[in-house]
Enzyme design. Structure first.
Site, PDB file in Angstrom:
ATOM      1  N   GLU A 118       0.816  -1.070   0.062  1.00 21.28           N
ATOM      2  CA  GLU A 118      -0.002   0.131  -0.064  1.00 21.28           C
ATOM      3  C   GLU A 118       0.905   1.352  -0.043  1.00 21.28           C
ATOM      4  O   GLU A 118       0.460   2.232  -0.589  1.00 21.28           O
ATOM      5  CB  GLU A 118      -0.833   0.014   1.146  1.00 21.28           C
ATOM      6  CG  GLU A 118      -2.228  -1.151   1.064  1.00 21.28           C
ATOM      7  CD  GLU A 118      -1.795  -2.350   1.020  1.00 21.28           C
ATOM      8  OE1 GLU A 118      -0.465  -2.577   1.806  1.00 21.28           O
ATOM      9  OE2 GLU A 118      -2.528  -3.318   1.154  1.00 21.28           O
ATOM     10  N   HIS A 160     -11.374  -5.505   8.407  1.00 21.34           N
ATOM     11  CA  HIS A 160     -12.175  -5.443   7.164  1.00 21.34           C
ATOM     12  C   HIS A 160     -13.710  -4.627   7.494  1.00 21.34           C
ATOM     13  O   HIS A 160     -14.438  -4.655   6.740  1.00 21.34           O
ATOM     14  CB  HIS A 160     -12.699  -6.923   6.648  1.00 21.34           C
ATOM     15  CG  HIS A 160     -11.508  -7.915   6.198  1.00 21.34           C
ATOM     16  ND1 HIS A 160     -10.229  -8.240   6.957  1.00 21.34           N
ATOM     17  CD2 HIS A 160     -11.239  -8.064   4.778  1.00 21.34           C
ATOM     18  CE1 HIS A 160      -9.741  -8.711   6.094  1.00 21.34           C
ATOM     19  NE2 HIS A 160     -10.049  -8.585   4.930  1.00 21.34           N
TER      20      HIS A 160
HETATM   21  C1  LIG Z   1      -1.848  -4.729   4.148  1.00 22.96           C
HETATM   22  C2  LIG Z   1      -2.606  -5.759   3.633  1.00 22.96           C
HETATM   23  N1  LIG Z   1      -3.221  -5.443   2.356  1.00 22.96           N
HETATM   24  C3  LIG Z   1      -4.198  -6.129   1.552  1.00 22.96           C
HETATM   25  C4  LIG Z   1      -4.755  -7.164   2.264  1.00 22.96           C
HETATM   26  C5  LIG Z   1      -5.758  -8.052   1.490  1.00 22.96           C
HETATM   27  N2  LIG Z   1      -5.149  -9.300   1.298  1.00 22.96           N
HETATM   28  C6  LIG Z   1      -5.286 -10.398   1.814  1.00 22.96           C
HETATM   29  S1  LIG Z   1      -4.470 -11.849   1.427  1.00 22.96           S
HETATM   30  C7  LIG Z   1      -4.094 -10.976   0.277  1.00 22.96           C
HETATM   31  C8  LIG Z   1      -2.952 -11.741  -0.730  1.00 22.96           C
HETATM   32  C9  LIG Z   1      -1.791 -12.439   0.049  1.00 22.96           C
HETATM   33  O1  LIG Z   1      -1.108 -13.163  -0.809  1.00 22.96           O
HETATM   34  P1  LIG Z   1      -0.025 -13.792  -0.313  1.00 22.96           P
HETATM   35  O2  LIG Z   1       1.244 -12.943   0.468  1.00 22.96           O
HETATM   36  O3  LIG Z   1       0.899 -14.393  -1.560  1.00 22.96           O
HETATM   37  O4  LIG Z   1      -0.290 -14.900   0.606  1.00 22.96           O
HETATM   38  P2  LIG Z   1      -1.361 -16.132   0.359  1.00 22.96           P
HETATM   39  O5  LIG Z   1      -2.769 -15.608   0.385  1.00 22.96           O
HETATM   40  O6  LIG Z   1      -1.373 -16.658  -0.964  1.00 22.96           O
HETATM   41  O7  LIG Z   1      -1.386 -17.192   1.265  1.00 22.96           O
HETATM   42  C10 LIG Z   1      -4.250  -9.705  -0.007  1.00 22.96           C
HETATM   43  C11 LIG Z   1      -4.064  -8.783  -0.848  1.00 22.96           C
HETATM   44  C12 LIG Z   1      -4.324  -7.551   3.784  1.00 22.96           C
HETATM   45  N3  LIG Z   1      -4.584  -8.618   4.035  1.00 22.96           N
HETATM   46  N4  LIG Z   1      -3.423  -6.782   4.070  1.00 22.96           N
END
Ligand SMILES: Cc1ncc(C[n+]2csc(CCOP(=O)(O)OP(=O)(O)O)c2C)c(N)n1
Ligand SMILES: [Mg+2]
Lengths: 324, 388
Positions: A60, A129
């Site tokens: 972000e 959320h």
């Molecule tokens: C700071 C932040 N930005 C956005 C989100 C929304 N979000 C939740 S999971 C995710 C993707 C995460 O991807 P990754 O790090 O590859 O982990 P995975 O879900 O594949 O285990 C996002 C964008 C969040 N939880 N925290």
């Protein structure tokens, strides 16, 4: 006039802005191919391509920081923060840079950036959320903060925010995304920062914005059954805040209750109470009351109905403000 | 089980060689279930241990499937499935010692299993009755962290404390391929390197961050980032439980023995949706998923057990029964989880108390009580006759 859900109105609005101004960019996590987790950017990637609708890395601070750079280069980025609770990695960029750069440059540069944030509770989500952090932005000079409550405002206010030469934090009432309303796509919209009387009344003024306007309108309907006439002011903009419209209403009703999901402590309601008390002291029949969140973390989903201001809690405040 | 190889000293290892464009990864068990050797990592496992790893993965997958069902039935608000990542989680979790400390994301249900965290504890936040709630110190397993990347800094700081205390424990920070873009993660690498903190960064590269493929986060394989910070990085076949176990053990040993941090990239695949609210058909192909299905971590170990004749029908039948029992316990436990008392909102906001919280608690209690005084006014009804 067309019926549209708020989500669709935002989508149409972004589409119109992308069509009208080649400098407008849409960027954020999952806003491209997926169309955003709430589908607000649905179809835009397909129609405008990855040069205009940009899936960013998951960062972000990076999203907002690079949006600032793009704005310096003449673009008008509209960035999406996926959920309210995830804006904080970008808070440094927003507060120390985005808000202050125009002043720092003695007005020689402009930062026409819109930061879209789906906010508020009521969707049964996990932590981070469901928050309402508008005060944390309204407190910062240099930022404008708005929140539509209905489809028509969503449609018009988004385009106005994009056209605005100042940074605008655009809070989208996520639990109302699927609420439908009439959108007058060709009529002249109200000013972005003007409050409107959503329902006229004579006994008590309820002031709210975003998701709470609907609750206040329901309160007005319920109170009408008991012979009480409630006026509902939809603030629409939190910074700047249209105190004149609130004042005019209060000078008619003599009573004011401010309703928001965010905690009341140091909240928007506190600011309105202070200003209206200064402006309309002799017109007030009762102290200004506030209904909002508690000084506690947003609770787990199964408690959010208790936490969020609903019909009962607002009616309770209406009772109390009338008891004076 | 003993890890024969010792951790390397300083260089980026494993994956220096390229094959077909993709860097090589450490593998000890092929997708067909055959044991292979690796020049730097090897492992001796008894049949008992192999069956134990298999059992862990099967039970974890069953728990996960049950949670998805419970979400569909409305018992949970959300679920983040670990389907496909069982080997990455069980292998790394089983590599830890009880005195090691784990910092998970929100998807580490398999790691939690290896730490003896009651699966029901994991479900509270997904049901919406709490925001985590278990005692991290009970199993040295920290709360799930939802804000992407945050926990890598907490892990690093914890590891700095471990080092200050002169303890020989290690810390492991889980994060995703998407998380690798966050500033917090970059800063955790910096701190860990500068303070030589005994922390293992364990990245499960499951190829996706919701709808974004790993190419949107990095133009180099993620493990290679470690080199820029001055500590070793290695890519391991994340669907090979033996390789993950061997590599993670070596990395933890590296940390414990005072050699500082290490980055392990477990190359795996998120077989399911991002969470139960996600629709992956909008952004990825069935073919890709099918290709990864052929590398399934559980089928792979099963093939090995069967080829080697290390497990009989009785073992599998017993495990089936155990899975059913676990599923039932989870089902019953979740359905029996009560909603919290509304007044719980005001608890634990501060350790030392706060006057405003006390005031609001009292006001809210009075407000709730006003409904009891006035039976005519029902909660949520339009009437406002509340006894005022
Ligand atoms: C700071 C932040 N930005 C956005 C989100 C929304 N979000 C939740 S999971 C995710 C993707 C995460 O991807 P990754 O790090 O590859 O982990 P995975 O879900 O594949 O285990 C996002 C964008 C969040 N939880 N925290
Ligand atoms: Mg991922």
């Amino acid at each position: 006039m067309t019926q549209m859900a708020i989500a669709k109105a935002l989508n149409e609005s972004l589409r119109t802005s992308l069509e009208n101004d080649p400098k407008v960019l849409v960027m954020g996590e999952d806003v491209g191919r997926l169309g955003g987790v709430f589908r607000i950017t649905d179809g835009l990637f397909k129609d405008f391509g990855e040069g205009r609708v940009i899936d960013t890395p998951l960062a972000e601070s990076g999203i907002v920081g690079t949006a600032i750079g793009l704005a310096l280069r003449g673009y008008r980025p509209v960035v999406e923060i996926q959920f309210d609770g995830f804006v904080f990695p970008a808070y440094d960029q927003i507060v120390t840079q985005l808000a202050k750069m125009h002043a720092r440059a003695l007005g020689k540069i402009k930062l026409p950036i819109v930061i879209r944030i789906p906010y508020g509770g009521g969707i049964g989500a996990v932590e981070h959320h469901s928050e309402s952090p508008e005060t944390l932005f309204a407190h910062v000079a240099g930022l404008k903060v708005v929140s539509p409550s209905n489809a028509s405002d969503a449609y018009w206010m988004m385009q106005q925010a994009i056209e605005c030469d100042d940074p605008v934090i655009f809070f989208e009432p996520k639990r109302r995304y699927w609420d439908k309303g009439e959108v007058a796509v060709s009529s002249v919209p109200a000013d972005l920062h003007k409050a409107v009387v959503a329902q006229a009344g004579t006994d008590v003024t309820l002031a709210a914005f975003g998701p709470m306007v609907k609750v206040c309108l329901e309160v007005a309907a319920a109170a009408a059954n008991e012979g009480r006439s409630i006026e509902v002011v939809d603030l629409r903009s939190i910074s700047p805040l249209d105190f004149d419209t609130v004042q005019a209403s209060v000078e008619k009703t003599g009573r004011l209750v401010v309703v928001h999901e965010a905690p009341v402590f140091f909240g928007t309601g506190a600011e309105i109470a202070a200003r209206i008390t200064e402006r309309s002291f002799y017109a007030l029949e009762a102290p200004v009351l506030r209904v909002g969140g508690f000084h506690a973390p947003y609770p787990p989903a199964r408690l959010e109905e208790e936490y969020l201001p609903g019909l009962d809690r607002v009616l309770d405040a209406v009772d109390r403000v009338l008891a004076y | 089980m003993s890890v024969k190889s010792t951790a390397a000293r300083r260089t980026t290892r494993g994956g220096a060689k390229r094959r077909g464009g993709e860097p090589e990864l450490v593998q000890l068990l092929t997708p067909e279930g055959d044991r292979v050797e690796h020049s730097e990592y090897s492992i001796d496992v008894t049949p008992d241990e192999l069956r134990g790893l298999y059992r862990d993965m099967v039970l974890t997958r069953r728990f996960d499937a049950e949670a998805i069902t419970l979400q569909r039935q409305g018992e949970l608000g959300l679920w983040a499935s670990l389907l496909g990542q069982e080997a990455a989680q069980i292998g790394s979790g089983r590599a830890t010692r009880p005195d090691d400390y784990i910092f998970p994301t929100y998807r580490e249900h398999g790691v939690a299993w290896t730490r003896d965290v009651d699966p029901l504890n994991l479900l509270g936040m997904f049901r919406g009755v709490n925001n985590g709630g278990w005692d991290p110190n009970e199993n040295n397993f920290h709360l799930y962290t939802i804000v992407i990347g945050s926990q890598t800094l907490h892990a690093t700081g914890y590891a700095m404390g471990v080092a200050k205390d002169g303890a020989d424990a290690a810390v492991i920070a889980y994060f995703g391929d998407g998380a690798s873009s966050q500033g917090d993660v970059a800063e955790s690498f910096t701190f860990a390197a500068v303070y030589n903190a005994p922390v293992v960064f364990f990245c499960q590269n499951n190829q996706w961050a919701i709808s974004e493929p790993t190419e949107k986060q990095s133009r180099v394989p993620i493990y290679q980032r470690a080199a820029g910070y001055g500590f070793p990085g290695v890519r391991v076949d994340g669907n090979d439980v033996l390789a993950v176990l061997a590599v993670t053990r070596a990395a933890l040993e590296h940390a414990r023995s005072g050699q500082g941090p290490m980055l392990v990239e477990a190359f795996t695949y998120r077989m399911g949706a991002h969470t139960t609210t996600d629709d992956p058909t909008r952004y990825r192909s069935d073919e890709e998923r099918e290709e990864w299905a052929s590398k399934d971590p559980i089928a792979r170990l099963r093939a090995h057990l069967d080829k080697q004749g290390l497990a009989d029908e009785g073992f599998y039948a017993g495990l089936d029964a155990e899975s059913d029992a676990l599923a039932k316990r989870v089902r019953d436990g979740v359905r029996g989880m009560p909603n919290p008392d509304p007044m719980a909102m005001f608890e634990n906001v501060y350790a030392d108390g706060h006057a405003l919280v006390d005031e609001e608690r009292a006001q809210f209690a009075e407000y709730l009580a006003s409904f009891e005084d006035a039976p005519a006014a029902s909660h949520g009804a339009a009437g406002s006759g509340k006894g005022h």
